[in-house]
Design a protein around this motif. Structure first.
Motif, PDB file in Angstrom:
ATOM      1  N   LEU B 244      -6.599  -6.430   2.265  1.00  0.00           N
ATOM      2  CA  LEU B 244      -6.714  -5.767   3.344  1.00  0.00           C
ATOM      3  C   LEU B 244      -5.993  -4.395   3.549  1.00  0.00           C
ATOM      4  CD1 LEU B 244      -7.389  -5.929   6.489  1.00  0.00           C
ATOM      5  CD2 LEU B 244      -5.051  -7.055   6.742  1.00  0.00           C
ATOM      6  N   THR B 245      -6.761  -3.170   3.611  1.00  0.00           N
ATOM      7  CA  THR B 245      -6.195  -1.929   3.525  1.00  0.00           C
ATOM      8  C   THR B 245      -6.907  -1.048   4.470  1.00  0.00           C
ATOM      9  OG1 THR B 245      -8.229  -1.491   2.168  1.00  0.00           O
ATOM     10  CG2 THR B 245      -6.001  -2.002   0.876  1.00  0.00           C
ATOM     11  N   ALA B 246      -7.296  -1.794   5.513  1.00  0.00           N
ATOM     12  CA  ALA B 246      -7.993  -0.854   6.517  1.00  0.00           C
ATOM     13  C   ALA B 246      -6.940  -0.362   7.513  1.00  0.00           C
ATOM     14  CB  ALA B 246      -8.950  -1.985   7.470  1.00  0.00           C
ATOM     15  N   GLY B 247      -5.740  -0.943   7.717  1.00  0.00           N
ATOM     16  CA  GLY B 247      -4.929  -0.198   8.839  1.00  0.00           C
ATOM     17  C   GLY B 247      -3.886   0.567   8.180  1.00  0.00           C
ATOM     18  N   ALA B 248      -2.907   0.810   8.779  1.00  0.00           N
ATOM     19  CA  ALA B 248      -1.585   1.678   8.375  1.00  0.00           C
ATOM     20  C   ALA B 248      -1.064   1.122   6.973  1.00  0.00           C
ATOM     21  CB  ALA B 248      -0.629   1.645   9.414  1.00  0.00           C
ATOM     22  N   THR B 249      -0.714   1.738   6.069  1.00  0.00           N
ATOM     23  CA  THR B 249       0.079   1.103   4.872  1.00  0.00           C
ATOM     24  C   THR B 249       1.343   0.290   4.907  1.00  0.00           C
ATOM     25  OG1 THR B 249      -0.284   3.573   4.241  1.00  0.00           O
ATOM     26  CG2 THR B 249       0.324   2.224   2.438  1.00  0.00           C
ATOM     27  N   ASP B 250       1.900   0.702   6.107  1.00  0.00           N
ATOM     28  CA  ASP B 250       3.213  -0.081   6.342  1.00  0.00           C
ATOM     29  C   ASP B 250       2.920  -0.976   7.233  1.00  0.00           C
ATOM     30  OD1 ASP B 250       2.920   1.204   8.796  1.00  0.00           O
ATOM     31  OD2 ASP B 250       4.791   1.971   8.633  1.00  0.00           O
ATOM     32  N   GLN B 251       1.722  -1.549   7.385  1.00  0.00           N
ATOM     33  CA  GLN B 251       1.274  -2.681   8.355  1.00  0.00           C
ATOM     34  C   GLN B 251       0.359  -3.649   7.658  1.00  0.00           C
ATOM     35  OE1 GLN B 251       0.262  -1.164  12.215  1.00  0.00           O
ATOM     36  NE2 GLN B 251       2.156  -0.179  12.430  1.00  0.00           N
ATOM     37  N   ASN B 252      -0.260  -3.195   6.851  1.00  0.00           N
ATOM     38  CA  ASN B 252      -1.296  -4.066   6.257  1.00  0.00           C
ATOM     39  C   ASN B 252      -0.982  -5.513   5.713  1.00  0.00           C
ATOM     40  OD1 ASN B 252      -3.752  -2.876   6.821  1.00  0.00           O
ATOM     41  ND2 ASN B 252      -3.271  -1.304   4.998  1.00  0.00           N
TER      42      ASN B 252
END
Lengths: 416, 579
Positions: B244-252
């Motif tokens: 899962l890499t779709a969102g923000a790097t510090d939230q995925n």
């Protein structure tokens, strides 16, 4: 005088239905599958291979006796009942079986008992007669398993020769007095734990090494190797008795009823905060009787050992293992009911247009005595086991709703 | 005519008799009518899912591990533990599965459907036996539901090789017969789930045989490792899942754990929780309550393994153990801030530094719990928690290949580099030198720099998800459970510390609780028995050094409950355990 004797065989109809069928119930899952909580079913109960009636054969011999112009009456009965093919749990099977052991006609049971009832009634002569009667009822029975397939002789199930209600436990041997005794006793008691680190301190309980192997444990849990356990008591109520009486003089009447049990052992057991207090859960109730009776260096003969939380709760802890010292004598005598009343004179009553009228005071459960009260008064010996299924199901022994003391004042009027 | 009447009447009476005396309960099924249609099989197969861990089980998965310290020490490594305390010898799940396999063949449905359900049941049997073997070592193998008088009830254990070969056969059957559709709800067993699970099982078996020479099975290890890599590769090549890499790097990363709907981009199988269906876990209660939860926190030795953002080891700098909390957590692998409270972490809009009424070390986990406080005191968390996810498949693949010695730079980019890039790490080139910190503290004897990094990555990526103790077992590193418990660095006693640089003081380490306290500050008592500082008046926190822990070699195999040894004389206790 009359002599009676009877002999007969009966089946037991008090067994739940469909025990002979493999049934599979359908229930809703607690787990989400594909967006819903679907129903599921699973493997049926394992059914026994062939079932038959449980038969109870009873021989009863009795006598009815009336003496002294029917003033003294006596009824006595003696019986023996042999239950054949008792429908009961099978022998424990290894865990790999993966199901509850099927019930079956696995055991025979023999019960012997007797009942006696003696009454005395009398009436004085004169214009204001004093009439009274008293009756004492006493009964007892004892059941022994005469057949059960238990080749290993395991003591956590039925075995041949077992008296129903037998309690197996360890035998206490006082407290550890000081560090010297702990260091030099030479008996490994680590099987029974005092805490997570299991470091015995003065005031902890010593157990007797019954089989002299220098180790306190449960052995193989069988008759041939019970470790250091032995039969320390019996939980069946024995010598149940009742005593009632009525007196009547000059329109004043009194009646009373005492009831009780002559012998019964009770192990306070699991999660019983009312008995163990802080030994059960440290944040729980603190019964005064317990608090005043805790071991300390100043009070080395106290009834309860060194204070340690959870030792009456955690498995294999010091007070959780069944043991002789804390087995309670739950015999009791209770005044179940007493009534005092007055019948208003007929002349007065008739004038008011009534057939009769009485006023009375009744009290129930007013007084109880039990040897157990020496240590704790928080439990009611009449409802001592388990907990109330409606109020707090599974909350532990001693948590049943107690018998209430009640007082009633009444007027009873019948009109013409 | 007369006779006919009698005859008819007689027949009526007799048939009535039959019906009245042979009634079956209306509210229950019987084996004759429970296995006819595909719906019937589905109804029964649903029950198999009940033996998967639920959310609250997952939350507790790592309670016994080397990187957590909590309120109480497990009696497995401290205090007394023996066969009388042993649990887990429960076999009802196996009876359920075998009973299904014995009856599912009677259904009047297509062969394809029969094979699908058979595959499903065999998947669960593999799941069951894998757990038994992990726990006890050799166990008896049964592929039938036992009758009460079956002599096999009293047989001894079967060798590990026989049981694991059967597990493999079950998994192979499952992988080739369970229907090949992706479940976007991540709640059902599919072919992809079976393949991913097979890679887990085979990696476990391959490495435990390699690192436990006492099993005398080292020669068969490679075979299992190849199978692990192959099964993982099938999932990778299937291209149904990705990180899962779709969102923000510090939230995925954390988004995989805190959402109600499992993210099927990466999650193959989850314990699904749902608010409207009222299926909950107790993650928040467990990870925030000082009395309900275990008060588990990470130790510093483990936190030190999180890399810097540039890909260099945090432990490469001098004095890495003497950096205050607020500074040391900066510029690290972004999974750190998604795993513990630090920096600008907030709850319900307010800054939330590590809470010392809960944590002992300062490294307070948040990974599986949600940020809203509403469920802190009640078991009503509705975040779904993964049981199998793609990241594990990548890690299984990497480790199996590295153990086998055929790991390539391409494999590195596909697996470890991809996981690190998702975590915001910039320098992700193939390592060429062995990290001495990992060798000293965790993996002495491992000199392959790649294998060391794979193990580092597995620890960090899968932290708290219930893999750790199994990993330690198969690596023959159970003794890590006795490593010193350490916490954050304390520069000085009696000094107020601000852990998240919000200007508010959070904690103060003291040898005596002061009479007047600064509001909002927790005073942590250094009693020099349970809690010490490494240099006396300053240094790393050292916890529970007074409680000696032990992990002897025999503890790799859990004892069989004492009662079972008594009931079955042919069952031999695992060596080393006495009653």
């Amino acid at each position: 005088m009359k002599l009676r004797a009877s002999y007969g065989t009966l089946g037991n109809g008090n067994i739940s239905p469909y025990q002979f069928l493999e049934t599979m119930s359908v229930t809703q899952m607690g787990r989400i599958l594909n967006g819903i909580r679907p129903d599921y079913t699973q493997q049926p109960n394992v059914i026994p291979n062939g079932l038959t009636w449980e038969k109870a054969t009873t021989l009863n011999i009795g006598t009815d006796l009336a003496l002294l112009n029917n003033r003294l009456t006596l009824t006595a009965d003696w019986y023996t009942r042999k239950t054949k093919n008792m429908f009961t749990d099978g022998l424990p099977l290894p865990g790999v079986f993966g199901a509850t052991e099927p019930k079956g006609n696995y055991a025979d049971l023999e019960t012997k008992g007797w009942e006696v009832s003696i009454g005395w009634r009398n009436k004085t002569n004169g214009s204001k007669p004093f009439s009274y009667d008293v009756r004492l009822v006493l009964s007892d029975n004892k059941s022994v398993i005469t057949r059960f397939n238990n080749p290993l002789g395991l003591i956590n199930t039925y075995y041949e020769g077992m008296q129903i209600g037998d309690i197996w436990g360890f035998v206490n041997d006082g407290y550890f007095k000081d560090q010297h005794e702990i260091d030099t006793r030479g008996i490994d008691q680590s099987f029974i734990r005092v805490s997570a680190a299991n470091k015995i301190l003065p005031g902890d309980i010593k157990f007797k090494d019954l089989n002299n192997d220098k180790k306190i444990n449960e052995g193989a849990g069988s008759l041939s190797d019970p470790g250091d356990k032995t039969v320390i008591g019996n939980s069946s109520p024995r010598y149940m008795y009742g005593f009632n009486g009525n007196m009547d003089w000059n329109n004043i009447f009194v009646s009373f009823f005492f009831q009780g049990i002559g012998k019964r052992d009770f192990w306070p057991g699991a999660d019983n905060s009312l008995f163990w207090g802080a030994y059960n859960r440290p944040y729980s109730w603190q019964p005064v009787d317990v608090m005043n009776n805790i071991w300390s260096e100043e009070n080395p003969d106290a009834y309860f050992p060194r204070m340690r939380g959870y030792t009456a709760l955690n498995s294999r802890a010091e007070l959780q293992v069944t043991q002789s010292k804390y087995l309670q004598n739950a015999a009791y005598l209770r005044l179940k009911n007493i009534t005092l009343g007055y019948n208003l004179p007929a002349s007065l009553v008739n004038k008011a247009g009534m057939a009769n009228a009485r006023i009375y005071v009744t009290g129930q459960n007013l007084w109880t005595w039990s040897p157990m009260y020496k240590y704790v008064k928080t439990m009611d010996p009449e409802v001592i086991e388990g907990s109330d299924p409606e109020l707090n199901d599974g909350a532990g022994n001693g948590m049943s709703y107690p018998m209430l003391k009640t007082y009633t004042i009444g007027i009873n009027v019948t009109f013409k | 005519m007369k006779y006919t009447l009698f005859l008819v009447a007689g027949m009526l009476i007799m048939s009535a008799c039959n019906r009245d005396l042979d009634l079956k309960p209306f509210d229950k099924l019987s084996p004759e009518n429970a296995f006819n249609t595909e719906k019937d099989l589905q109804l029964y197969a649903n029950s198999l899912y009940l033996d998967l861990p639920d959310g609250s089980d997952i939350v507790r998965g790592d309670a016994l591990s080397d990187y957590l310290v909590g309120r109480t020490l497990s009696n497995y490594i401290y205090g007394t533990f023996g066969p009388t305390e042993a649990t887990g010898w429960s076999w009802s799940a196996l009876r359920k599965i075998n009973y299904f396999l014995e009856h599912a063949g009677n259904a009047k449905i297509t062969d394809e459907a029969k094979e699908h359900y058979t595959g499903l049941a065999r998947f669960f049997r593999a799941w069951f036996y894998f757990n038994k073997v992990k726990q006890f070592g050799d166990v008896p193998w049964y592929d039938k539901s036992l009758a009460a008088d079956d002599p096999d009830l009293y047989k001894g254990r079967d060798p590990r090789t026989l049981v694991m070969d059967n597990v493999l056969a079950d998994l192979d059957y499952a992988c080739s017969h369970i229907r090949n559709t992706k479940d976007n709800g991540a709640s059902q067993i599919t072919r992809w789930v079976a393949l991913a699970f097979k890679s887990r099982v085979c990696l476990f078996e391959g490495t435990i045989r390699k690192y436990h020479p006492k099993l005398n099975l080292t020669g068969t290890s490679n075979d299992w490792l190849d199978k692990a890599a192959d099964a993982a590769n099938q999932v990778i090549e299937g291209k149904q899942y990705k990180l899962l890499t779709a969102g923000a790097t510090d939230q995925n990363y954390r988004n995989l754990f805190i959402n109600e709907t499992p993210n099927s981009t990466e999650v193959l199988l989850a314990a699904v929780n749902n608010k409207s269906l009222r299926v909950f876990n107790d993650a928040n209660w467990y990870w925030t309550s000082a009395t309900y939860g275990g008060r588990y926190s990470f130790i510093k030795t483990f936190i030190n393994t999180y890399l810097n953002t540039d890909g260099t080891p945090f432990t490469a700098q001098a004095g890495f153990d003497n950096i205050p909390f607020a500074q040391e957590v900066k510029n690290r692998d972004l999974r750190l801030k998604q795993s513990i409270r630090m920096g600008n972490y907030t709850r319900d809009g307010a800054m939330a530094p590590p809470d010392f009424t809960y944590t002992y070390t300062g490294y307070m986990p948040i990974k599986l719990a949600v940020d809203a406080k509403a469920t802190d005191g009640v078991a009503e968390n509705f975040n779904s928690l993964p049981l199998i996810r793609y990241a594990e498949v990548l890690l299984n693949y990497a480790e199996a290949k590295a153990e086998r010695g055929n790991f390539t730079a391409e494999d590195w980019n596909l697996t470890i580099a991809a996981l690190r890039q998702r975590a915001g790490i910039t320098g992700t080139s193939l390592p060429v030198t062995a990290d001495p910190y990992l060798q000293q503290n965790y993996f002495p004897g491992i000199n392959d720099p790649v294998l060391l990094e794979i193990r580092r990555e597995r620890g960090i990526e899968l932290a708290l998800e219930g893999f750790r103790y199994d990993d330690l077992k198969r690596w023959h590193l159970g003794n890590l459970l006795t490593m010193p418990y350490d916490g954050m660095y304390v520069p000085a006693l009696n000094t107020l510390m601000d852990l998240n640089e919000d200007g508010k003081m959070d904690v103060c380490f003291v040898e005596k609780i002061p009479a007047t306290k600064v509001p909002g500050v927790y005073y942590f008592l250094i009693d020099n028995t349970q809690f010490k500082l490494s240099n006396g008046a300053s240094g790393k926190l050292q916890l529970f050094g007074n409680l000696p822990r032990k992990y002897e070699d025999y503890k790799y195999f859990y004892p069989i409950p004492y009662n079972e040894i008594i009931l079955n004389g042919n069952l031999v206790q695992n060596p080393g355990w006495t009653n």
